[in-house]
Scaffold this motif. Structure first.
Motif, PDB file in Angstrom:
ATOM      1  N   GLN A  32       0.827  -1.210   0.000  1.00  0.00           N
ATOM      2  CA  GLN A  32       0.000   0.000   0.000  1.00  0.00           C
ATOM      3  C   GLN A  32       0.863   1.263   0.000  1.00  0.00           C
ATOM      4  N   LEU A  33       2.001   1.188   0.684  1.00  0.00           N
ATOM      5  CA  LEU A  33       2.873   2.353   0.776  1.00  0.00           C
ATOM      6  C   LEU A  33       3.544   2.687  -0.547  1.00  0.00           C
ATOM      7  N   VAL A  34       3.889   1.653  -1.348  1.00  0.00           N
ATOM      8  CA  VAL A  34       4.633   1.915  -2.586  1.00  0.00           C
ATOM      9  C   VAL A  34       3.773   1.850  -3.842  1.00  0.00           C
ATOM     10  N   ILE A  35       2.463   1.592  -3.690  1.00  0.00           N
ATOM     11  CA  ILE A  35       1.571   1.718  -4.848  1.00  0.00           C
ATOM     12  C   ILE A  35       1.747   3.125  -5.408  1.00  0.00           C
ATOM     13  N   PRO A  36       1.945   3.263  -6.707  1.00  0.00           N
ATOM     14  CA  PRO A  36       2.312   4.559  -7.293  1.00  0.00           C
ATOM     15  C   PRO A  36       1.526   5.761  -6.800  1.00  0.00           C
ATOM     16  N   ILE A  37       0.189   5.695  -6.814  1.00  0.00           N
ATOM     17  CA  ILE A  37      -0.612   6.842  -6.389  1.00  0.00           C
ATOM     18  C   ILE A  37      -0.375   7.166  -4.919  1.00  0.00           C
ATOM     19  N   ASN A  38      -0.379   6.141  -4.065  1.00  0.00           N
ATOM     20  CA  ASN A  38      -0.163   6.362  -2.634  1.00  0.00           C
ATOM     21  C   ASN A  38       1.225   6.939  -2.354  1.00  0.00           C
ATOM     22  N   PHE A  39       2.223   6.361  -3.013  1.00  0.00           N
ATOM     23  CA  PHE A  39       3.603   6.789  -2.813  1.00  0.00           C
ATOM     24  C   PHE A  39       3.783   8.233  -3.286  1.00  0.00           C
ATOM     25  N   ALA A  40       3.199   8.549  -4.441  1.00  0.00           N
ATOM     26  CA  ALA A  40       3.308   9.902  -4.985  1.00  0.00           C
ATOM     27  C   ALA A  40       2.638  10.916  -4.058  1.00  0.00           C
ATOM     28  N   MET A  41       1.475  10.574  -3.527  1.00  0.00           N
ATOM     29  CA  MET A  41       0.774  11.491  -2.624  1.00  0.00           C
ATOM     30  C   MET A  41       1.586  11.728  -1.358  1.00  0.00           C
ATOM     31  N   ALA A  42       2.194  10.662  -0.839  1.00  0.00           N
ATOM     32  CA  ALA A  42       3.015  10.800   0.367  1.00  0.00           C
ATOM     33  C   ALA A  42       4.220  11.699   0.095  1.00  0.00           C
ATOM     34  N   LEU A  43       4.843  11.518  -1.070  1.00  0.00           N
ATOM     35  CA  LEU A  43       5.998  12.339  -1.419  1.00  0.00           C
ATOM     36  C   LEU A  43       5.605  13.798  -1.651  1.00  0.00           C
ATOM     37  N   LEU A  44       4.440  14.011  -2.278  1.00  0.00           N
ATOM     38  CA  LEU A  44       3.985  15.381  -2.497  1.00  0.00           C
ATOM     39  C   LEU A  44       3.665  16.076  -1.178  1.00  0.00           C
ATOM     40  N   LEU A  45       3.140  15.318  -0.227  1.00  0.00           N
ATOM     41  CA  LEU A  45       2.891  15.880   1.106  1.00  0.00           C
ATOM     42  C   LEU A  45       4.212  16.269   1.760  1.00  0.00           C
ATOM     43  N   LEU A  46       5.204  15.391   1.605  1.00  0.00           N
ATOM     44  CA  LEU A  46       6.537  15.691   2.151  1.00  0.00           C
ATOM     45  C   LEU A  46       7.122  16.926   1.480  1.00  0.00           C
ATOM     46  N   ALA A  47       6.933  17.033   0.161  1.00  0.00           N
ATOM     47  CA  ALA A  47       7.438  18.205  -0.574  1.00  0.00           C
ATOM     48  C   ALA A  47       6.786  19.487  -0.066  1.00  0.00           C
ATOM     49  N   THR A  48       5.504  19.408   0.243  1.00  0.00           N
ATOM     50  CA  THR A  48       4.792  20.582   0.777  1.00  0.00           C
ATOM     51  C   THR A  48       5.377  21.014   2.113  1.00  0.00           C
ATOM     52  N   VAL A  49       5.665  20.028   2.951  1.00  0.00           N
ATOM     53  CA  VAL A  49       6.270  20.333   4.262  1.00  0.00           C
ATOM     54  C   VAL A  49       7.639  20.973   4.077  1.00  0.00           C
ATOM     55  N   LEU A  50       8.412  20.437   3.132  1.00  0.00           N
ATOM     56  CA  LEU A  50       9.741  20.992   2.870  1.00  0.00           C
ATOM     57  C   LEU A  50       9.659  22.431   2.381  1.00  0.00           C
ATOM     58  N   LEU A  51       8.652  22.706   1.570  1.00  0.00           N
ATOM     59  CA  LEU A  51       8.457  24.073   1.090  1.00  0.00           C
ATOM     60  C   LEU A  51       8.137  25.027   2.243  1.00  0.00           C
ATOM     61  N   LEU A  52       7.347  24.550   3.187  1.00  0.00           N
ATOM     62  CA  LEU A  52       6.997  25.372   4.346  1.00  0.00           C
ATOM     63  C   LEU A  52       8.241  25.747   5.157  1.00  0.00           C
ATOM     64  N   PHE A  53       9.227  24.840   5.104  1.00  0.00           N
ATOM     65  CA  PHE A  53      10.480  25.102   5.812  1.00  0.00           C
ATOM     66  C   PHE A  53      11.538  25.700   4.885  1.00  0.00           C
ATOM     67  N   LYS A  54      11.056  26.145   3.697  1.00  0.00           N
ATOM     68  CA  LYS A  54      11.900  26.819   2.706  1.00  0.00           C
ATOM     69  C   LYS A  54      13.047  25.949   2.195  1.00  0.00           C
ATOM     70  N   LYS A  55      12.786  24.646   2.100  1.00  0.00           N
ATOM     71  CA  LYS A  55      13.759  23.705   1.528  1.00  0.00           C
ATOM     72  C   LYS A  55      13.355  23.443   0.086  1.00  0.00           C
ATOM     73  N   ARG A  56      13.502  24.465  -0.768  1.00  0.00           N
ATOM     74  CA  ARG A  56      12.962  24.389  -2.119  1.00  0.00           C
ATOM     75  C   ARG A  56      13.634  23.310  -2.975  1.00  0.00           C
ATOM     76  N   LYS A  57      14.933  23.208  -2.905  1.00  0.00           N
ATOM     77  CA  LYS A  57      15.645  22.221  -3.725  1.00  0.00           C
ATOM     78  C   LYS A  57      15.240  20.796  -3.351  1.00  0.00           C
ATOM     79  N   ARG A  58      15.145  20.545  -2.064  1.00  0.00           N
ATOM     80  CA  ARG A  58      14.732  19.207  -1.618  1.00  0.00           C
ATOM     81  C   ARG A  58      13.281  18.935  -1.995  1.00  0.00           C
TER      82      ARG A  58
END
Length: 254
Positions: A9-35
């Motif tokens: 369930q964790l690595v199913i493409p849609i689930n994995f992508a959503m989790a990574l996009l959520l992580l990317a959003t958090v990184l943006l909030l902390f101004k970690k744009r490159k990451r």
């Protein structure tokens, strides 16, 4: 939910992508744009890869082709036929074609054809009641009886919820009836893990899979490289098998 299903369930493409996009959003909030950009790129690449039929043909085909499909009458003689419950891609003839109930080939149909070809005098059906109702084994046994196969030739194992339990409980029942060599029936994709699990329980396995389902569609070569929602959705079955093989190997079940 067991470990294999959780990881799947964790690595199913849609689930994995959503989790990574959520992580990317958090990184943006902390101004970690490159990451955040790198994480987003991984999410897109993972989804894009599994959306291409070529990915399924490559990785799914690798599993399906480990055991050769043969017409029922060309399989060797065994002590018993063992049919595992479950369906891969709704038993459709080809993953990349529209679902056609007229073309489906189920595991139990394969098992019945082997019995009718006199490949073994006994047929065992294995699978518990996943929804709390009638077990898969009982449903398959009913089908066999409707095909004219006598009740005395049918063994029922209805405790198993997983492939490992299929092997564990079937092995005990086979031993009780002094049946040693079996023609194992499941989908071609599921066969590598199933055969290994049964052999781990000291069952002499002859693989008799259902015909491969992950075959190149009748279209231009370019079509297998174009993103397809159908391919993306079906990829979960392939991912499940690779995760299952890894977990079973780590736990010593294969």
């Amino acid at each position: 939910m067991n470990i294999a299903n959780l990881l799947t369930q964790l690595v199913i493409p849609i689930n994995f992508a959503m989790a990574l996009l959520l992580l990317a959003t958090v990184l943006l909030l902390f101004k970690k744009r490159k990451r955040a950009f790198s994480v987003t790129l991984i999410a897109v690449a993972w989804t894009w890869f599994w959306s291409m039929p070529a990915a399924s043909i490559w990785l799914g085909g690798h599993l399906e082709n480990q055991y050769t499909y043969q017409a029922a009458e060309h399989n060797p003689i065994a002590d018993a036929i063992v049919v595992l419950g479950g369906h891969t891609a709704n038993s459709r003839h080809n993953w990349f074609e529209a679902y056609d109930p007229e073309k489906t080939t189920t595991r139990i149909q394969r098992g019945a054809s082997l019995y009718q070809a006199q490949r073994a005098p006994v047929i065992m059906v294995s699978g518990a009641a996943l929804d709390g109702g009638t077990s898969e084994a009982q449903t398959m046994a009913r089908y066999l009886k409707n095909q004219g196969i006598p009740s005395t030739a049918i063994l029922i194992e209805e405790q198993s919820f997983t492939t490992r339990e299929n092997a564990l409980y079937s092995a005990k029942l086979l031993q009780e009836h002094q049946l040693h060599t079996v023609l194992l029936v499941t989908s071609a994709l599921h066969m590598p893990r199933s055969a290994a699990a049964f052999r781990k329980e000291n069952v002499q396995v002859i693989a008799a899979p259902v015909a491969p389902q992950i075959t190149r569609p009748n279209a231009s070569w370019l079509s297998i490289w174009l993103p397809s929602y159908q391919a993306l959705n079906a990829s979960r079955s392939i991912i499940k098998e690779y995760v299952g093989l890894l977990v079973y190997w780590i736990r010593g079940w294969i």
